[in-house]
Design an enzyme around this catalytic site. Structure first.
Site, PDB file in Angstrom:
ATOM      1  N   GLU A  33      -0.575  -4.723   4.958  1.00  0.00           N
ATOM      2  CA  GLU A  33      -0.670  -3.848   3.800  1.00  0.00           C
ATOM      3  C   GLU A  33      -0.480  -2.590   3.841  1.00  0.00           C
ATOM      4  O   GLU A  33      -1.389  -2.086   4.921  1.00  0.00           O
ATOM      5  CB  GLU A  33      -1.735  -4.560   3.038  1.00  0.00           C
ATOM      6  CG  GLU A  33      -1.483  -5.188   1.483  1.00  0.00           C
ATOM      7  CD  GLU A  33      -0.622  -6.096   1.377  1.00  0.00           C
ATOM      8  OE1 GLU A  33       0.491  -5.763   1.101  1.00  0.00           O
ATOM      9  OE2 GLU A  33      -0.729  -7.284   1.299  1.00  0.00           O
ATOM     10  N   HIS A  34       0.100  -1.888   3.070  1.00  0.00           N
ATOM     11  CA  HIS A  34       0.147  -0.538   3.040  1.00  0.00           C
ATOM     12  C   HIS A  34       1.019   0.211   4.452  1.00  0.00           C
ATOM     13  O   HIS A  34       0.625   1.091   4.938  1.00  0.00           O
ATOM     14  CB  HIS A  34      -1.025   0.272   3.042  1.00  0.00           C
ATOM     15  CG  HIS A  34      -1.488   0.205   1.465  1.00  0.00           C
ATOM     16  ND1 HIS A  34      -1.216   0.975   0.260  1.00  0.00           N
ATOM     17  CD2 HIS A  34      -2.298  -0.704   0.895  1.00  0.00           C
ATOM     18  CE1 HIS A  34      -1.546   0.770  -0.804  1.00  0.00           C
ATOM     19  NE2 HIS A  34      -2.555  -0.542  -0.483  1.00  0.00           N
ATOM     20  N   THR A  35       1.691  -0.722   5.065  1.00  0.00           N
ATOM     21  CA  THR A  35       2.073  -0.271   6.468  1.00  0.00           C
ATOM     22  C   THR A  35       3.684  -0.120   6.250  1.00  0.00           C
ATOM     23  O   THR A  35       4.313   0.726   7.012  1.00  0.00           O
ATOM     24  CB  THR A  35       2.219  -1.684   7.440  1.00  0.00           C
ATOM     25  OG1 THR A  35       2.609  -2.796   6.657  1.00  0.00           O
ATOM     26  CG2 THR A  35       0.988  -1.721   7.865  1.00  0.00           C
ATOM     27  N   ASP A  36       4.315  -0.455   4.982  1.00  0.00           N
ATOM     28  CA  ASP A  36       5.780  -0.277   4.966  1.00  0.00           C
ATOM     29  C   ASP A  36       6.144   1.101   4.916  1.00  0.00           C
ATOM     30  O   ASP A  36       7.244   1.521   5.626  1.00  0.00           O
ATOM     31  CB  ASP A  36       6.184  -1.008   3.684  1.00  0.00           C
ATOM     32  CG  ASP A  36       5.607  -0.871   2.372  1.00  0.00           C
ATOM     33  OD1 ASP A  36       4.468  -0.156   2.289  1.00  0.00           O
ATOM     34  OD2 ASP A  36       6.252  -1.481   1.354  1.00  0.00           O
ATOM     35  N   GLY A 120       1.001  -7.000 -13.209  1.00  0.00           N
ATOM     36  CA  GLY A 120      -0.057  -6.208 -12.609  1.00  0.00           C
ATOM     37  C   GLY A 120      -0.977  -7.186 -11.602  1.00  0.00           C
ATOM     38  O   GLY A 120      -2.061  -6.892 -11.387  1.00  0.00           O
ATOM     39  N   SER A 125       6.023  -8.019 -10.008  1.00  0.00           N
ATOM     40  CA  SER A 125       6.845  -8.303 -11.001  1.00  0.00           C
ATOM     41  C   SER A 125       7.908  -7.130 -11.186  1.00  0.00           C
ATOM     42  O   SER A 125       9.036  -7.420 -11.722  1.00  0.00           O
ATOM     43  CB  SER A 125       5.716  -8.371 -12.319  1.00  0.00           C
ATOM     44  OG  SER A 125       5.062  -7.076 -12.499  1.00  0.00           O
ATOM     45  N   ASP A 170       8.399  -4.812  -1.342  1.00  0.00           N
ATOM     46  CA  ASP A 170       8.638  -5.661  -2.509  1.00  0.00           C
ATOM     47  C   ASP A 170      10.041  -6.214  -2.926  1.00  0.00           C
ATOM     48  O   ASP A 170      10.512  -7.109  -3.026  1.00  0.00           O
ATOM     49  CB  ASP A 170       7.923  -5.065  -3.636  1.00  0.00           C
ATOM     50  CG  ASP A 170       6.439  -4.691  -3.309  1.00  0.00           C
ATOM     51  OD1 ASP A 170       5.970  -5.304  -2.277  1.00  0.00           O
ATOM     52  OD2 ASP A 170       5.811  -4.046  -4.153  1.00  0.00           O
ATOM     53  N   TYR A 220      -2.425   5.373  -5.544  1.00  0.00           N
ATOM     54  CA  TYR A 220      -1.193   4.676  -4.470  1.00  0.00           C
ATOM     55  C   TYR A 220      -0.721   5.896  -3.688  1.00  0.00           C
ATOM     56  O   TYR A 220      -0.667   6.148  -2.490  1.00  0.00           O
ATOM     57  CB  TYR A 220      -0.382   3.948  -5.435  1.00  0.00           C
ATOM     58  CG  TYR A 220       0.606   3.020  -4.161  1.00  0.00           C
ATOM     59  CD1 TYR A 220       0.390   2.057  -3.740  1.00  0.00           C
ATOM     60  CD2 TYR A 220       1.796   3.582  -3.995  1.00  0.00           C
ATOM     61  CE1 TYR A 220       1.317   1.354  -2.639  1.00  0.00           C
ATOM     62  CE2 TYR A 220       2.710   3.471  -3.028  1.00  0.00           C
ATOM     63  CZ  TYR A 220       2.662   1.993  -2.379  1.00  0.00           C
ATOM     64  OH  TYR A 220       3.334   1.547  -1.530  1.00  0.00           O
TER      65      TYR A 220
HETATM   66  C1  GLA Z   1       2.814  -2.164  -3.354  1.00  0.00           C
HETATM   67  C2  GLA Z   1       4.038  -1.261  -2.892  1.00  0.00           C
HETATM   68  C3  GLA Z   1       4.524  -1.788  -1.532  1.00  0.00           C
HETATM   69  C4  GLA Z   1       3.473  -1.641  -0.696  1.00  0.00           C
HETATM   70  C5  GLA Z   1       2.368  -2.545  -0.938  1.00  0.00           C
HETATM   71  C6  GLA Z   1       1.227  -2.331  -0.131  1.00  0.00           C
HETATM   72  O1  GLA Z   1       3.280  -3.529  -3.559  1.00  0.00           O
HETATM   73  O2  GLA Z   1       5.171  -1.726  -3.800  1.00  0.00           O
HETATM   74  O3  GLA Z   1       5.696  -0.925  -1.159  1.00  0.00           O
HETATM   75  O4  GLA Z   1       3.099  -0.570  -0.009  1.00  0.00           O
HETATM   76  O5  GLA Z   1       1.939  -2.029  -2.554  1.00  0.00           O
HETATM   77  O6  GLA Z   1       1.126  -3.155   1.084  1.00  0.00           O
END
Ligand code: GLA
Length: 385
Positions: A33-36, A120, A125, A170, A220
């Site tokens: 998570e939050h690695t992309d 959400g 979505s 996503d 974010y």
């Molecule tokens: C959201 C963002 C993704 C990713 C996640 C966290 O879904 O759209 O790009 O950063 O948060 O992993």
């Protein structure tokens, strides 16, 4: 809503004409998570819930769009510099423009769309909507862009038209998903691998806290900026190396960066470096079929997202505690955070007791009924007729 119902709504609204129907899914993410946006690894899969859209070129320069779920309608000139205001139409408008920039001759079209990905909930979505139109408009206007271009068109829409500087996970999951398979994506090289995911004796279940998260806006983007600050500081300390993102940084680098970065930025980068290690640990564990280890890493991710990255909330921490109490193998916040779902790796025999307890305890504490969503890994963007 069924495919037939959506086609009927299109025909009624646009006086007897017929269009082509397309679908794109939401996603789950096992870990990463939050690695992309830090050039790291992610481990998503598409789900069966998604967005469907009927699209038909109308030989004008006007887009006429109807959202069934919001019962909202808008019209705009396809290359208008401003575009529509309502968010759901800005996605459609942005994707069309991004495809045009990538060489697809998008002109006016009529469309109706509907979906069953909870909004959400951290199940993407928005990416489902973007990918559905990226895939559908490319097809409807005889474009020849690659699947990666569709992914990038969706991501650019978020950045330029919505205000969320998201990563690529996503849209990637929505476009490339395959039934029964998770995907491990290296967000730096964009190489990926399909992983059949059939854990014997376990299942994945989401618990939707129904706290609606909203990623567009500062929290974010702030976290992304913290990561970029730390990577830039490390680059300054090491001009001989090429540091593009935190992916290129080590724990020693982070230690050094403490001298020049804010404590908050360091705390956030600490989560990201830890998460990078956890994704690799989960990959090893999956190869060995060690689901207990997968689960252990999921709890560590939750802790990091909650305490270091600070993207949790009371409701999500509560659901994580309940999972732990019930002996659930792994549990954590899924997606960007600030609300939405937890993803839980649960032994078959615990499923009933856990979901019952989670619903009852949450209701008692927050007076809202959380939604249980059984995960079935589905297919990515496609044409339905
Ligand atoms: C959201 C963002 C993704 C990713 C996640 C966290 O879904 O759209 O790009 O950063 O948060 O992993």
């Amino acid at each position: 809503m069924t495919k037939a119902e959506l086609l009927r709504i299109f025909t009624e609204r646009f006086s007897g004409t017929e269009g082509t129907i397309y679908a794109s899914p939401g996603r789950i993410n096992l870990i990463g998570e939050h690695t992309d946006y830090n050039g790291g690894f992610v481990f998503p899969g598409a789900v069966q819930q998604g967005i469907m859209a009927v699209i038909r070129p109308n030989n004008t320069s006007i887009v006429r769009a109807y959202s069934c779920d919001l019962n909202d309608y808008a019209e705009w000139v396809v290359d208008d510099p401003q575009g529509p205001e309502a968010t759901c139409f800005r996605f459609v408008y942005g994707v069309a423009r991004e495809l045009m920039e990538r060489g697809v001759a998008v002109k006016g079209f009529d469309t109706v769309f509907a979906g069953d990905v909870p909004l959400g909930a951290g199940m993407s979505s928005s990416a489902a909507l973007e990918s559905c139109f990226a895939f559908g408009l490319n097809d409807a206007f005889g474009g020849a862009v690659s699947k990666w271009d569709m992914v990038l068109a969706g991501q650019a829409t978020e950045h330029k038209y919505i205000g969320c500087n998201c990563g690529i996970m996503d849209q990637f999951a929505s476009v490339f998903g395959q039934a029964g398979k998770l995907m491990r994506l290296d967000c730096r090289s964009r190489e990926f691998e399909y992983f059949p995911f059939e854990p014997k004796g376990y299942r994945l279940v989401l618990v939707n806290s129904c706290v609606k998260h909203e990623l567009a806006g500062s929290p974010y983007n702030d976290r992304r900026r913290s990561c970029e600050n730390v990577a830039a500081a490390i680059q300054q300390l090491h001009p001989d190396r090429k540091i593009e993102t935190l992916r290129d940084c080590t724990w020693e680098d982070l230690e050094e960066a403490k001298a020049t970065c804010s404590a908050e930025d360091i705390q956030r980068a600490t989560f990201v470096l830890g998460e990078k290690d956890r994704v690799l640990a989960v990959c090893d564990a999956l190869v060995k079929g060690d689901y207990e280890e997968v689960g252990r890493q999921m709890y560590l991710t939750h802790q990091g997202l909650s305490k270091d990255y600070e993207v949790s909330c009371e409701e999500l921490d509560f659901l994580n505690d309940i999972a732990k109490e019930c002996g659930v193998t792994g549990s954590r916040i899924m997606g960007g955070g600030f609300g939405g779902c937890t993803i839980n790796l649960v032994k078959d025999e615990l499923y009933k007791a856990f979901t019952k307890r989670a619903v009852e305890a949450f209701e008692e504490r927050f007076h809202i009924t959380p939604k249980i969503i059984d995960v079935v890994i589905g297919d990515g963007s496609r044409k339905l007729n």
